[in-house]
Design an enzyme around this catalytic site. Structure first.
Site, short mmCIF file in Angstrom:
data_model
loop_
_atom_site.label_atom_id
_atom_site.label_comp_id
_atom_site.label_asym_id
_atom_site.label_seq_id
_atom_site.Cartn_x
_atom_site.Cartn_y
_atom_site.Cartn_z
N SER A 1 0.86 -1.18 0.00
CA SER A 1 0.00 0.00 0.00
C SER A 1 0.89 1.23 0.00
O SER A 1 2.03 1.19 0.48
CB SER A 1 -0.89 0.01 1.24
OG SER A 1 -1.51 1.28 1.42
N TYR B 1 -1.19 -0.82 10.48
CA TYR B 1 -1.45 -1.13 9.07
C TYR B 1 -0.29 -0.67 8.20
O TYR B 1 0.20 -1.41 7.34
CB TYR B 1 -2.75 -0.46 8.63
CG TYR B 1 -3.05 -0.62 7.16
CD1 TYR B 1 -3.58 -1.80 6.67
CD2 TYR B 1 -2.82 0.43 6.27
CE1 TYR B 1 -3.85 -1.96 5.31
CE2 TYR B 1 -3.09 0.28 4.92
CZ TYR B 1 -3.61 -0.92 4.45
OH TYR B 1 -3.88 -1.06 3.11
#
Length: 329
Positions: A195, A208
């Site tokens: 990501s 995350y």
């Protein structure tokens, strides 16, 4: 030193300085030409023909029933791959598998597992036994429900375990299962979904962000290990895509549909070991890592996430108050 002496020194330095400047300008021009040609090769010409069943009959996609994972399954099926769909819900797996078989006339298999657990990989290994796997898409992932300070996360112990298992352990274990047979055949592609949040620390999404940074480092390290064995391992770092997980319903130029993103990303395979996968995202990635210092990007991300956290909590409070009002009427 007299004015005459200074002039003499400058005259002597004039020619060397001219050549230093000329060399610097030529280097910059050559660098710019190289970048433009590289960008044209990646984002205009692409590598569309590389991902086809010649690398192996089967493609395996984790997190395959929604969003980007579902779009990978659809695009790979369109290219003629038989598809192994792996996700948690058997009902959703059956729905997606049926749609792929009907639309693209390909074989499918499904494996229903919860990647939040670590005792699932014997079942997956049995399901993949004997298959010629050409492509693995490690797509499954979980994020925060909303930006939050680390010690304020509800049920933090379970949250940590689940996110580490889904975002990190799944990538390591799935790669372990398919890589040996790819090496035997000297061909295969592994796409690991990281990501843009893994490109620099993102406060209030800290865990995350850290798990996605692991995926990026893991992918790039493995690519160097197996580059000369015919294996392509790519780290994919998207910015926002219009998915349910991202909470974005309406696609825009910088927030594409999953299908648009996947089609663009697959064209970068073999051209970039680390990619943002989509030209507007590549521009955003270059700006946020090359033009903006990491410390500044981190501070800006923190401010944005604090605002999102406040909006989310205020929304939850308003809903609770509304529910209480309905109860008292």
């Amino acid at each position: 030193m007299s004015l005459l002496n200074i002039q003499n020194v400058l005259l002597k330095a004039e020619k060397p300085l001219f050549w230093v400047g000329a060399f610097t300008m030529a280097s910059l021009v050559l660098w710019l030409i190289y970048k433009l040609l590289s960008g044209f090769r990646i984002w205009v010409l692409g590598n569309e023909q590389l991902i086809n069943p010649k690398v192996g009959k089967w493609a395996v996609v984790t997190g395959a029933t929604d969003g980007i994972g579902k779009s990978y399954a659809e695009e790979l099926a369109r290219r003629g791959f038989a598809i192994v769909l792996i996700s948690r819900s058997q009902d959703k797996l059956v729905d997606v598998a049926t749609a792929l078989e009907e639309q693209f006339k390909v074989e499918t298999q499904t494996i229903a597992v919860d990647f939040g657990r670590t005792d699932i990989y014997h079942k997956i290994e049995a399901g993949l036994a004997g298959l010629e796997i050409g492509v693995l898409v490690n797509n499954v992932g979980v994020c925060y429900p909303y930006p939050e300070y680390y010690n304020h996360i509800a049920d933090l112990d379970s949250f940590i375990t689940n996110m580490m298992n889904v975002n990190i352990a799944s990538v390591c274990h799935m790669t372990r299962l398919v890589l040996p047979r790819m090496i035997e055949r000297s061909k295969g592609v592994i796409l690991n979904m990281s990501s843009a949040s893994g490109m620099y620390p993102v406060p209030l999404l800290t865990l995350y962000s850290a798990t996605k940074a692991f995926v990026d480092f893991f992918s790039r390290g493995l690519q160097e290990e197996y580059r000369d064995r015919g294996i392509i391992i790519q780290s994919v770092l998207p910015f926002f895509v219009a998915t349910k997980m991202a909470g974005i319903r309406k696609p825009t130029m910088d927030k594409p549909t999953p299908g648009r993103y996947v089609a663009a990303q697959l064209a970068t395979v073999g051209l970039q070991s680390q990619t943002n996968g989509y030209f507007p995202h590549a521009v955003m990635g270059w700006v946020s890592t090359s033009l903006i210092p990491s410390s500044v990007a981190t501070v800006l991300a923190a401010k944005l996430n604090r605002l999102q956290r406040t909006r989310y909590l205020n929304k939850m409070i308003a809903r609770a108050q509304q529910a209480d009002g309905l109860k008292t009427e």
